[in-house]
Design a protein around this motif. Structure first.
Motif, PDB file in Angstrom:
ATOM      1  N   SER A  69       1.033  -0.790   0.281  1.00  0.00           N
ATOM      2  CA  SER A  69      -0.344   0.278  -0.125  1.00  0.00           C
ATOM      3  C   SER A  69       0.768   1.044  -0.165  1.00  0.00           C
ATOM      4  CB  SER A  69      -0.787   0.289   1.194  1.00  0.00           C
ATOM      5  OG  SER A  69      -1.584  -1.421   1.796  1.00  0.00           O
ATOM      6  N   THR A  78       2.941   1.807  -3.572  1.00  0.00           N
ATOM      7  CA  THR A  78       1.747   1.871  -4.681  1.00  0.00           C
ATOM      8  C   THR A  78       1.552   3.040  -4.166  1.00  0.00           C
ATOM      9  OG1 THR A  78       1.142   0.154  -4.527  1.00  0.00           O
ATOM     10  CG2 THR A  78      -0.994   1.730  -5.249  1.00  0.00           C
ATOM     11  N   GLY A  79       1.037   4.003  -3.301  1.00  0.00           N
ATOM     12  CA  GLY A  79       0.898   5.248  -2.699  1.00  0.00           C
ATOM     13  C   GLY A  79       1.801   5.920  -2.711  1.00  0.00           C
ATOM     14  N   GLY A 104       2.057   5.696  -7.174  1.00  0.00           N
ATOM     15  CA  GLY A 104       0.324   6.749  -8.080  1.00  0.00           C
ATOM     16  C   GLY A 104       0.761   7.757  -7.690  1.00  0.00           C
ATOM     17  N   LEU A 164       3.129   9.059 -10.345  1.00  0.00           N
ATOM     18  CA  LEU A 164       2.487   9.204 -11.511  1.00  0.00           C
ATOM     19  C   LEU A 164       1.799  10.488 -11.549  1.00  0.00           C
ATOM     20  CD1 LEU A 164       2.321   7.643 -13.891  1.00  0.00           C
ATOM     21  CD2 LEU A 164       0.641   6.742 -12.959  1.00  0.00           C
ATOM     22  N   ALA A 165       1.265  10.751 -10.357  1.00  0.00           N
ATOM     23  CA  ALA A 165      -0.318  11.878 -10.092  1.00  0.00           C
ATOM     24  C   ALA A 165       0.556  13.442 -10.779  1.00  0.00           C
ATOM     25  CB  ALA A 165      -1.268  12.064  -9.591  1.00  0.00           C
TER      26      ALA A 165
END
Length: 166
Positions: free
Chosen positions: A26, A29-30, A33, A36-37
């Motif tokens: 998690s 991934t956070g 993410g 990427l954002a």
């Protein structure tokens, strides 16, 4: 599969390795993410933090992780993973981790300010990349509260040291 390895890892103590793996995934991934954002939004992480920013980040990380792990007001967020045991320090609660597997692993995370510190620092750095001005405000506020906490303890210790003996 993780259960088989848990026995070999800690034969005398059940450790929620699969839960830890989920928590780590998690976190990764956070971070991925958020990166990427930020890239898609045209934002870049700061290349270097100034010494002032690093001090603010350090103090803010300390305060945010401590608040999340120990503050009574945040206890409703920890309650699914913990059981209240009393107070542990001024304005802090003591909680026992409950459950097994992922529930236990999350309980260990949310009751440990040391464990929460990388999450807090990462969130603050993501905020810094997304909105430096907002981040500076948050960092400054959390740093001020951390400083205030230390002054409250120093004041209480001075009062105790100089109070008349019974």
């Amino acid at each position: 599969m993780a259960r088989k390895h848990e026995h070999h890892y800690a034969p005398d103590d059940e450790r929620p390795l699969a839960g830890y793996l989920t928590v780590l995934a998690s976190f990764g991934t956070g971070i991925a993410g958020a990166a990427l954002a930020a890239r898609r939004a045209g934002r870049r992480a700061p290349q270097d933090l100034s010494p002032r920013e690093l001090v603010l980040l350090t103090l803010a990380t300390h305060k945010l992780s401590r608040m999340l792990a120990k503050d009574a007001v945040v206890s409703p967020l920890r309650a699914p993973f913990t059981r209240y045991r009393g107070t542990s320090a001024p304005a802090e609660v003591a909680e026992e981790v409950r459950g097994t597997g992922l529930r236990h692993a999350v309980g260990e995370l949310v009751t440990c300010p040391f464990c929460l510190a990388p999450w807090a620092a990462s969130a603050l750095l993501v905020l810094h990349a997304a909105s430096p001005a907002t981040a500076r405000t948050c960092l400054s506020g959390l740093a001020a509260v951390a400083g205030s906490d230390f002054l409250q303890f120093a004041y209480a210790a001075a009062q105790e040291r100089h109070s008349p003996q019974d």
